[in-house]
Design a protein around this motif. Structure first.
Motif, PDB file in Angstrom:
ATOM      1  N   LEU A 197       0.822  -1.204   0.000  1.00 37.61           N
ATOM      2  CA  LEU A 197       0.000   0.000   0.000  1.00 37.61           C
ATOM      3  C   LEU A 197       0.858   1.257   0.000  1.00 37.61           C
ATOM      4  N   LEU A 198       1.966   1.228   0.726  1.00 37.92           N
ATOM      5  CA  LEU A 198       2.864   2.385   0.741  1.00 37.92           C
ATOM      6  C   LEU A 198       3.484   2.595  -0.634  1.00 37.92           C
ATOM      7  N   VAL A 199       3.895   1.511  -1.291  1.00 35.06           N
ATOM      8  CA  VAL A 199       4.454   1.630  -2.647  1.00 35.06           C
ATOM      9  C   VAL A 199       3.431   2.245  -3.595  1.00 35.06           C
ATOM     10  N   ALA A 200       2.176   1.780  -3.498  1.00 40.34           N
ATOM     11  CA  ALA A 200       1.125   2.315  -4.362  1.00 40.34           C
ATOM     12  C   ALA A 200       0.877   3.794  -4.068  1.00 40.34           C
ATOM     13  N   LEU A 201       0.896   4.163  -2.791  1.00 42.83           N
ATOM     14  CA  LEU A 201       0.666   5.559  -2.405  1.00 42.83           C
ATOM     15  C   LEU A 201       1.799   6.457  -2.899  1.00 42.83           C
ATOM     16  N   ILE A 202       3.033   6.014  -2.715  1.00 45.43           N
ATOM     17  CA  ILE A 202       4.179   6.796  -3.178  1.00 45.43           C
ATOM     18  C   ILE A 202       4.138   6.941  -4.704  1.00 45.43           C
ATOM     19  N   ALA A 203       3.767   5.872  -5.402  1.00 42.38           N
ATOM     20  CA  ALA A 203       3.670   5.936  -6.863  1.00 42.38           C
ATOM     21  C   ALA A 203       2.615   6.947  -7.295  1.00 42.38           C
ATOM     22  N   ALA A 204       1.452   6.928  -6.605  1.00 44.12           N
ATOM     23  CA  ALA A 204       0.380   7.869  -6.948  1.00 44.12           C
ATOM     24  C   ALA A 204       0.818   9.312  -6.698  1.00 44.12           C
ATOM     25  N   TYR A 205       1.455   9.565  -5.562  1.00 42.58           N
ATOM     26  CA  TYR A 205       1.928  10.913  -5.260  1.00 42.58           C
ATOM     27  C   TYR A 205       3.025  11.345  -6.240  1.00 42.58           C
ATOM     28  N   SER A 206       3.864  10.414  -6.644  1.00 38.95           N
ATOM     29  CA  SER A 206       4.950  10.740  -7.574  1.00 38.95           C
ATOM     30  C   SER A 206       4.405  11.114  -8.949  1.00 38.95           C
ATOM     31  N   ILE A 207       3.423  10.362  -9.422  1.00 41.61           N
ATOM     32  CA  ILE A 207       2.799  10.693 -10.707  1.00 41.61           C
ATOM     33  C   ILE A 207       2.141  12.070 -10.635  1.00 41.61           C
ATOM     34  N   GLY A 208       1.434  12.326  -9.541  1.00 40.59           N
ATOM     35  CA  GLY A 208       0.813  13.635  -9.356  1.00 40.59           C
ATOM     36  C   GLY A 208       1.850  14.747  -9.295  1.00 40.59           C
ATOM     37  N   TRP A 209       2.964  14.472  -8.626  1.00 43.71           N
ATOM     38  CA  TRP A 209       4.050  15.459  -8.525  1.00 43.71           C
ATOM     39  C   TRP A 209       4.591  15.811  -9.913  1.00 43.71           C
ATOM     40  N   LEU A 210       4.860  14.799 -10.715  1.00 47.73           N
ATOM     41  CA  LEU A 210       5.419  15.030 -12.054  1.00 47.73           C
ATOM     42  C   LEU A 210       4.455  15.804 -12.938  1.00 47.73           C
ATOM     43  N   GLN A 211       3.190  15.431 -12.899  1.00 47.09           N
ATOM     44  CA  GLN A 211       2.201  16.102 -13.736  1.00 47.09           C
ATOM     45  C   GLN A 211       2.003  17.552 -13.303  1.00 47.09           C
ATOM     46  N   LEU A 212       1.914  17.775 -11.990  1.00 48.33           N
ATOM     47  CA  LEU A 212       1.700  19.130 -11.497  1.00 48.33           C
ATOM     48  C   LEU A 212       2.912  20.007 -11.746  1.00 48.33           C
ATOM     49  N   ARG A 213       4.102  19.467 -11.548  1.00 52.92           N
ATOM     50  CA  ARG A 213       5.309  20.262 -11.779  1.00 52.92           C
ATOM     51  C   ARG A 213       5.429  20.664 -13.241  1.00 52.92           C
ATOM     52  N   THR A 214       5.144  19.731 -14.138  1.00 49.73           N
ATOM     53  CA  THR A 214       5.196  20.037 -15.564  1.00 49.73           C
ATOM     54  C   THR A 214       4.221  21.151 -15.919  1.00 49.73           C
ATOM     55  N   ALA A 215       3.008  21.061 -15.369  1.00 51.60           N
ATOM     56  CA  ALA A 215       1.990  22.071 -15.653  1.00 51.60           C
ATOM     57  C   ALA A 215       2.370  23.432 -15.063  1.00 51.60           C
ATOM     58  N   LEU A 216       2.920  23.442 -13.852  1.00 52.31           N
ATOM     59  CA  LEU A 216       3.269  24.700 -13.204  1.00 52.31           C
ATOM     60  C   LEU A 216       4.401  25.426 -13.926  1.00 52.31           C
ATOM     61  N   LEU A 217       5.384  24.663 -14.403  1.00 49.03           N
ATOM     62  CA  LEU A 217       6.526  25.286 -15.071  1.00 49.03           C
ATOM     63  C   LEU A 217       6.146  25.927 -16.397  1.00 49.03           C
ATOM     64  N   LYS A 218       4.980  25.599 -16.901  1.00 50.45           N
ATOM     65  CA  LYS A 218       4.494  26.236 -18.134  1.00 50.45           C
ATOM     66  C   LYS A 218       3.807  27.567 -17.854  1.00 50.45           C
ATOM     67  N   ARG A 219       3.528  27.826 -16.582  1.00 55.97           N
ATOM     68  CA  ARG A 219       2.848  29.055 -16.195  1.00 55.97           C
ATOM     69  C   ARG A 219       3.862  30.156 -15.929  1.00 55.97           C
ATOM     70  N   PRO A 220       3.501  31.410 -16.170  1.00 52.03           N
ATOM     71  CA  PRO A 220       4.428  32.510 -15.864  1.00 52.03           C
ATOM     72  C   PRO A 220       4.509  32.728 -14.359  1.00 52.03           C
ATOM     73  N   LEU A 221       5.569  33.390 -13.930  1.00 49.82           N
ATOM     74  CA  LEU A 221       5.720  33.737 -12.531  1.00 49.82           C
ATOM     75  C   LEU A 221       4.639  34.727 -12.127  1.00 49.82           C
ATOM     76  N   LEU A 222       4.148  34.618 -10.905  1.00 52.32           N
ATOM     77  CA  LEU A 222       3.211  35.596 -10.399  1.00 52.32           C
ATOM     78  C   LEU A 222       3.915  36.937 -10.227  1.00 52.32           C
ATOM     79  N   ASN A 223       3.157  38.015 -10.258  1.00 44.86           N
ATOM     80  CA  ASN A 223       3.763  39.343 -10.147  1.00 44.86           C
ATOM     81  C   ASN A 223       4.502  39.525  -8.836  1.00 44.86           C
ATOM     82  N   LYS A 224       3.920  38.930  -7.772  1.00 51.18           N
ATOM     83  CA  LYS A 224       4.561  39.023  -6.457  1.00 51.18           C
ATOM     84  C   LYS A 224       4.841  37.650  -5.924  1.00 51.18           C
ATOM     85  N   ALA A 225       5.573  36.876  -6.688  1.00 50.62           N
ATOM     86  CA  ALA A 225       5.890  35.522  -6.269  1.00 50.62           C
ATOM     87  C   ALA A 225       6.763  35.552  -5.043  1.00 50.62           C
ATOM     88  N   PRO A 226       6.528  34.664  -4.069  1.00 48.61           N
ATOM     89  CA  PRO A 226       7.362  34.616  -2.864  1.00 48.61           C
ATOM     90  C   PRO A 226       8.787  34.236  -3.219  1.00 48.61           C
TER      91      PRO A 226
END
Length: 376
Positions: free
Chosen positions: A347-376
């Motif tokens: 179950l831990l392997v499956a959970l880590i795999a699910a989070y990893s896939i989500g991480w990769l997809q979200l990171r790819t999508a975020l890097l396509k977005r411009p920086l916010l005007n007041k990014a931290p």
């Protein structure tokens, strides 16, 4: 089945609740002292704050925890079962790590020095609680050679320390994740210790988890102020993150040693944080960048820079993921206890795999977005 749900309190519930509240109150008072006279973290390029902010709030957490634990032991020690030795080793290990972090908050020690100290102290702690077996499924238990168990246990501690330290870059995120982990740990001990052969030895460990969780709750409003979550009044600093990282990682090994939980339980508690840290390190290694150098390439930092600069909304998302994975870990332990079917590793392997896939997809999508005007 009926016997399983018959509750046997390891520590009286009133005492546990009192310890939680008392530790929170003491921590809040000591946090005020940190704000008034503690060291200051000045804005840096890699940071997420723009104003000088008091740091080493972790010292308030450590002091509040120690004071509350000490008072309870002095006046109600007869109600606390278990081994004082385990409590002293665990809390001492976490405190030494926290003190090292506090020194780093002031002196900004070289990364190599910090790592050398971490490795040395983690090896000492792992000597007492090194993993001797690994459970991979029903009937699949692997004996671990002593040297490999020692090195593997120390590696887990170092990973936990640095995971929480690296993720402590957004107001409230790490504090909330640490609190959830400690409370879930306490819940696991409450559920499983009375049913385990040596579970009664964990009374002091349970008290430590409750008191430190309370201290985090008392400090949280200063790190994520209601109404102004972007403007932290204080940071926990390396003192707090290293203290909590050592405590959570060390408690995983202690609970495993007494047969109440498995070594995989720590992975459930910190799954979202571990995924972000490990995958970010892999990305930076592939880019041939110095992994010991501070940066702003973790997924949560990219989220703040490109998607939503709200620390509060980010913290809620991460807390939710941590709570979800932690409860899955508790559920897997209950399935193992009730039905004698050990699915924790799978179950831990499956959970880590699910989070990893989500991480990769979200990171790819975020890097396509411009920086916010007041990014931290």
């Amino acid at each position: 089945m009926t016997d399983f749900w018959q509750i046997t309190w390891l520590i009286p519930p009133g005492l546990l609740l009192g310890a939680l509240v008392a530790s929170a109150c003491v921590s809040a008072l000591l946090s005020l002292l940190v704000i008034k006279g503690g060291p200051i973290d000045n804005p840096r390029e890699r940071g997420a704050h723009s104003d000088p902010t008091p740091t080493s709030g972790g010292l308030a957490i450590m002091a509040a925890s120690a004071l509350t634990i000490g008072l309870i032991i002095c006046f109600q020690g007869h109600d606390i079962p278990g081994s004082w030795r385990d409590g002293l080793i665990l809390f001492g290990f976490a405190s030494l790590m926290g003190i090292c972090g506090a020194i780093d908050d002031v002196a900004d020690l070289p990364a190599s020095w910090r790592l050398a100290f971490q490795i040395s102290l983690c090896l000492v702690f792992a000597w007492f609680y090194r993993v001797t077996t690994l459970d991979f499924g029903p009937g699949l238990i692997v004996q671990v050679p002593p040297l490999l168990g020692l090195l593997g246990s120390a590696a887990w501690l170092i990973l936990t320390l640095n995971t929480i330290n690296f993720m402590d870059g957004s107001n409230g995120l790490a504090i909330g994740a640490q609190t959830i982990a400690l409370l879930v740990f306490a819940g696991l001990i409450l559920l499983m210790a009375p049913l385990s052969l040596f579970g009664a030895y964990l009374g002091v460990v349970l008290l430590i988890c409750i008191c430190v969780a309370g201290a985090h709750i008392g400090f949280a409003p200063f790190n994520l102020p209601p109404g102004r979550p972007q403007k932290a009044k204080a940071f926990q600093g390396d003192a707090g993150s290293m203290f909590a990282g050592a405590l959570i990682g060390g408690a995983t090994l202690v609970v495993k040693a007494y047969g109440v939980g498995s070594v995989w339980f720590g992975g459930f508690l910190l799954a979202p944080l571990l995924v972000d840290v490990v995958l970010t390190l892999i990305v930076r290694t592939r880019k041939k960048e110095n992994i010991l150098k501070p940066h702003k390439e973790h997924l949560y930092q990219i989220w703040l820079q490109r998607r939503d600069g709200s620390h509060w909304r980010l913290a809620l998302r991460v807390w939710g993921l941590c709570l979800l994975s932690s409860l899955i870990g508790v559920g897997a332990r209950l399935v193992d206890r009730i039905y004698h079917t050990d699915i924790r590793f799978l179950l831990l392997v499956a959970l880590i795999a699910a989070y990893s896939i989500g991480w990769l997809q979200l990171r790819t999508a975020l890097l396509k977005r411009p920086l916010l005007n007041k990014a931290p």
